[in-house]
Write a protein that holds these residues in place. Structure first.
Motif, mmCIF file in Angstrom:
data_model
loop_
_atom_site.group_PDB
_atom_site.id
_atom_site.type_symbol
_atom_site.label_atom_id
_atom_site.label_comp_id
_atom_site.label_asym_id
_atom_site.label_seq_id
_atom_site.Cartn_x
_atom_site.Cartn_y
_atom_site.Cartn_z
ATOM 1 N N UNK A 19 0.851 -1.179 0.000
ATOM 2 C CA UNK A 19 0.000 0.000 0.000
ATOM 3 C C UNK A 19 0.888 1.231 0.000
ATOM 4 N N UNK A 20 0.670 2.128 -0.947
ATOM 5 C CA UNK A 20 1.551 3.268 -1.154
ATOM 6 C C UNK A 20 0.821 4.596 -0.937
ATOM 7 N N UNK A 21 1.567 5.569 -0.411
ATOM 8 C CA UNK A 21 1.065 6.936 -0.286
ATOM 9 C C UNK A 21 2.078 7.879 -0.904
ATOM 10 N N UNK A 22 1.685 9.131 -1.044
ATOM 11 C CA UNK A 22 2.574 10.175 -1.564
ATOM 12 C C UNK A 22 3.262 9.713 -2.847
ATOM 13 N N UNK A 23 2.456 9.200 -3.762
ATOM 14 C CA UNK A 23 2.972 8.589 -4.990
ATOM 15 C C UNK A 23 3.317 9.652 -6.030
ATOM 16 N N UNK A 28 3.765 11.755 -15.244
ATOM 17 C CA UNK A 28 2.401 12.115 -14.825
ATOM 18 C C UNK A 28 1.333 11.289 -15.519
ATOM 19 N N UNK A 29 1.638 10.004 -15.773
ATOM 20 C CA UNK A 29 0.679 9.162 -16.475
ATOM 21 C C UNK A 29 -0.390 8.572 -15.551
ATOM 22 N N UNK A 30 -0.187 8.693 -14.236
ATOM 23 C CA UNK A 30 -1.169 8.185 -13.295
ATOM 24 C C UNK A 30 -1.176 6.677 -13.142
ATOM 25 N N UNK A 31 -0.201 6.014 -13.759
ATOM 26 C CA UNK A 31 -0.141 4.549 -13.688
ATOM 27 C C UNK A 31 1.222 4.067 -13.203
ATOM 28 N N UNK A 32 2.277 4.455 -13.886
ATOM 29 C CA UNK A 32 3.627 3.964 -13.599
ATOM 30 C C UNK A 32 4.228 4.719 -12.415
ATOM 31 N N UNK A 33 4.462 3.986 -11.330
ATOM 32 C CA UNK A 33 4.998 4.601 -10.118
ATOM 33 C C UNK A 33 6.484 4.883 -10.297
ATOM 34 N N UNK A 34 6.860 6.126 -10.053
ATOM 35 C CA UNK A 34 8.278 6.490 -10.054
ATOM 36 C C UNK A 34 8.846 6.329 -8.651
ATOM 37 N N UNK A 35 8.117 6.864 -7.651
ATOM 38 C CA UNK A 35 8.522 6.730 -6.259
ATOM 39 C C UNK A 35 7.294 6.890 -5.371
ATOM 40 N N UNK A 36 7.413 6.423 -4.135
ATOM 41 C CA UNK A 36 6.296 6.495 -3.197
ATOM 42 C C UNK A 36 6.791 6.198 -1.795
ATOM 43 N N UNK A 37 5.893 6.412 -0.850
ATOM 44 C CA UNK A 37 6.142 6.014 0.531
ATOM 45 C C UNK A 37 5.340 4.735 0.765
ATOM 46 N N UNK A 38 5.995 3.693 1.259
ATOM 47 C CA UNK A 38 5.328 2.422 1.527
ATOM 48 C C UNK A 38 4.661 2.518 2.896
#
Length: 76
Positions: A19-23, A28-38
């Motif tokens: 589960x990720x936050x601050x993605x 800016x494609x809204x699909x491919x995650x570049x970075x996040x907080x787990x």
């Protein structure tokens, strides 16, 4: 909580739901995650889906091949 790249997330939490936050998304494609907080690594797909529907997180499976898990396409 520490921001990680998608590659770091895949390495630290292999082949599991997270589960990720601050993605931040690639291009800016809204699909491919570049970075996040787990935020979650200890919840089932069903538990994470409930949190996604509440708008609290996004969830992804860290499958290193990048293939969606069966049944996840409708959640994205």
């Amino acid at each position: 909580m520490e921001r990680l790249t998608w590659e770091q997330i895949q390495e630290q939490y292999p082949d599991q739901w997270v589960g990720l936050t601050d993605v931040q998304y690639m291009d800016n494609d809204g699909i491919s995650v570049e970075s996040a907080v787990v935020k979650y690594t200890d919840k089932t797909k069903s538990e994470l889906t409930r949190l996604v529907l509440k708008g609290e997180i996004i969830s992804r499976h860290t499958n290193p091949d990048g293939h969606l898990q069966f049944g996840m396409a409708g959640v994205l």
